[in-house]
Every structure is written in C-alpha cells, then in structure tokens.
Design a protein around this motif. Sequence first.
Motif, PDB file in Angstrom:
ATOM      1  N   UNK A 102       7.184  21.961 112.677  1.00  0.00           N
ATOM      2  CA  UNK A 102       7.981  22.547 113.773  1.00  0.00           C
ATOM      3  C   UNK A 102       9.338  23.066 113.297  1.00  0.00           C
ATOM      4  N   UNK A 103       9.968  22.371 112.361  1.00  0.00           N
ATOM      5  CA  UNK A 103      11.269  22.809 111.851  1.00  0.00           C
ATOM      6  C   UNK A 103      11.145  24.116 111.081  1.00  0.00           C
ATOM      7  N   UNK A 104      10.057  24.273 110.346  1.00  0.00           N
ATOM      8  CA  UNK A 104       9.843  25.510 109.576  1.00  0.00           C
ATOM      9  C   UNK A 104       9.636  26.683 110.518  1.00  0.00           C
ATOM     10  N   UNK A 105       8.851  26.487 111.549  1.00  0.00           N
ATOM     11  CA  UNK A 105       8.597  27.558 112.519  1.00  0.00           C
ATOM     12  C   UNK A 105       9.885  27.907 113.259  1.00  0.00           C
ATOM     13  N   UNK A 106      10.650  26.886 113.628  1.00  0.00           N
ATOM     14  CA  UNK A 106      11.897  27.120 114.346  1.00  0.00           C
ATOM     15  C   UNK A 106      12.912  27.863 113.479  1.00  0.00           C
ATOM     16  N   UNK A 107      12.857  27.666 112.169  1.00  0.00           N
ATOM     17  CA  UNK A 107      13.777  28.341 111.252  1.00  0.00           C
ATOM     18  C   UNK A 107      13.296  29.738 110.895  1.00  0.00           C
ATOM     19  N   UNK A 108      12.198  30.172 111.470  1.00  0.00           N
ATOM     20  CA  UNK A 108      11.697  31.523 111.213  1.00  0.00           C
ATOM     21  C   UNK A 108      10.599  31.588 110.173  1.00  0.00           C
ATOM     22  N   UNK A 109      10.123  30.437 109.740  1.00  0.00           N
ATOM     23  CA  UNK A 109       9.046  30.406 108.754  1.00  0.00           C
ATOM     24  C   UNK A 109       7.701  30.625 109.406  1.00  0.00           C
ATOM     25  N   UNK A 110       6.706  30.760 108.591  1.00  0.00           N
ATOM     26  CA  UNK A 110       5.358  31.024 109.072  1.00  0.00           C
ATOM     27  C   UNK A 110       4.508  29.760 108.966  1.00  0.00           C
ATOM     28  N   UNK A 111       3.694  29.550 109.970  1.00  0.00           N
ATOM     29  CA  UNK A 111       2.753  28.430 109.947  1.00  0.00           C
ATOM     30  C   UNK A 111       1.730  28.642 108.831  1.00  0.00           C
ATOM     31  N   UNK A 112       1.376  29.887 108.592  1.00  0.00           N
ATOM     32  CA  UNK A 112       0.388  30.202 107.556  1.00  0.00           C
ATOM     33  C   UNK A 112       0.913  29.791 106.180  1.00  0.00           C
ATOM     34  N   UNK A 113       2.180  30.050 105.903  1.00  0.00           N
ATOM     35  CA  UNK A 113       2.754  29.657 104.610  1.00  0.00           C
ATOM     36  C   UNK A 113       2.725  28.146 104.429  1.00  0.00           C
ATOM     37  N   UNK A 114       3.078  27.417 105.481  1.00  0.00           N
ATOM     38  CA  UNK A 114       3.032  25.956 105.420  1.00  0.00           C
ATOM     39  C   UNK A 114       1.622  25.437 105.229  1.00  0.00           C
ATOM     40  N   UNK A 115       0.667  26.066 105.895  1.00  0.00           N
ATOM     41  CA  UNK A 115      -0.728  25.661 105.766  1.00  0.00           C
ATOM     42  C   UNK A 115      -1.241  25.909 104.350  1.00  0.00           C
ATOM     43  N   UNK A 116      -0.878  27.042 103.785  1.00  0.00           N
ATOM     44  CA  UNK A 116      -1.292  27.356 102.406  1.00  0.00           C
ATOM     45  C   UNK A 116      -0.682  26.351 101.435  1.00  0.00           C
ATOM     46  N   UNK A 117       0.568  25.997 101.647  1.00  0.00           N
ATOM     47  CA  UNK A 117       1.218  25.004 100.789  1.00  0.00           C
ATOM     48  C   UNK A 117       0.534  23.649 100.917  1.00  0.00           C
ATOM     49  N   UNK A 118       0.220  23.235 102.137  1.00  0.00           N
ATOM     50  CA  UNK A 118      -0.462  21.960 102.356  1.00  0.00           C
ATOM     51  C   UNK A 118      -1.831  21.947 101.674  1.00  0.00           C
ATOM     52  N   UNK A 119      -2.595  23.010 101.849  1.00  0.00           N
ATOM     53  CA  UNK A 119      -3.916  23.088 101.219  1.00  0.00           C
ATOM     54  C   UNK A 119      -3.794  23.077  99.696  1.00  0.00           C
ATOM     55  N   UNK A 120      -2.772  23.722  99.171  1.00  0.00           N
ATOM     56  CA  UNK A 120      -2.542  23.718  97.721  1.00  0.00           C
ATOM     57  C   UNK A 120      -2.276  22.305  97.214  1.00  0.00           C
ATOM     58  N   UNK A 121      -1.485  21.547  97.949  1.00  0.00           N
ATOM     59  CA  UNK A 121      -1.201  20.162  97.553  1.00  0.00           C
ATOM     60  C   UNK A 121      -2.481  19.336  97.575  1.00  0.00           C
ATOM     61  N   UNK A 122      -3.296  19.511  98.599  1.00  0.00           N
ATOM     62  CA  UNK A 122      -4.558  18.764  98.700  1.00  0.00           C
ATOM     63  C   UNK A 122      -5.504  19.140  97.561  1.00  0.00           C
TER      64      UNK A 122
END
Length: 92
Positions: free
Chosen positions: A48-68
């Motif tokens: 939620x903080x990333x989206x509120x700061x203007x970030x993309x949910x897709x970028x966060x999802x890609x980062x999460x999947x990369x970590x996994x």
Amino acid sequence: MRTKRKLWFRAKRFGWGWYPSSWQGWAVTALFSLLYALSAVVFGAFAPAVVQAGGSVVEGTILFISVIILLSAGLLAICYRYGEKPGWRWGK
C-alpha cells in the motif's frame, strides 16, 4: 578413496523430489519456509505504501516473484548438492 557423505535429503518414493532426512535438511527447509513467509509479509505490508507513493503494483509483484524464484533456486541447489540423485520413481 571417496567417502560416503550423509544425505540431508532423500528422494521421494513416488514421483520426483526430495524430503528432509536429517537435522540439516530440516533446518534448510525451515529457513526456506521462514524466508518465504517473511518475504510475503514484507511485500504485503509495503504494497500500500508503494502504491500511495506513486509506484506500480506490477513492479512490486515482479520483485516479490523474483525473490521467491531466488529462494526456490537456492533450495533446489542445496537439495541437488546434499540429496540423493533426482529422478522419477514409481515405488520399490
């Protein structure tokens, strides 16, 4: 002369894969599970903080999947190194 090493992971009786067979195997499995859950909590808490700061949910999802994927690749490498030879098994 080659010495026989203690296996951390045994091959499953049916199918393909391993299961922990020593305390080292269980420790690696527990660490993997802990890091997996921790990454889910961290990414879930900060989304939620990333989206509120203007970030993309897709970028966060890609980062999460990369970590996994990196965590899973690490676990797979350890299983290959300290486990029985993998292969499809149909029982005894």
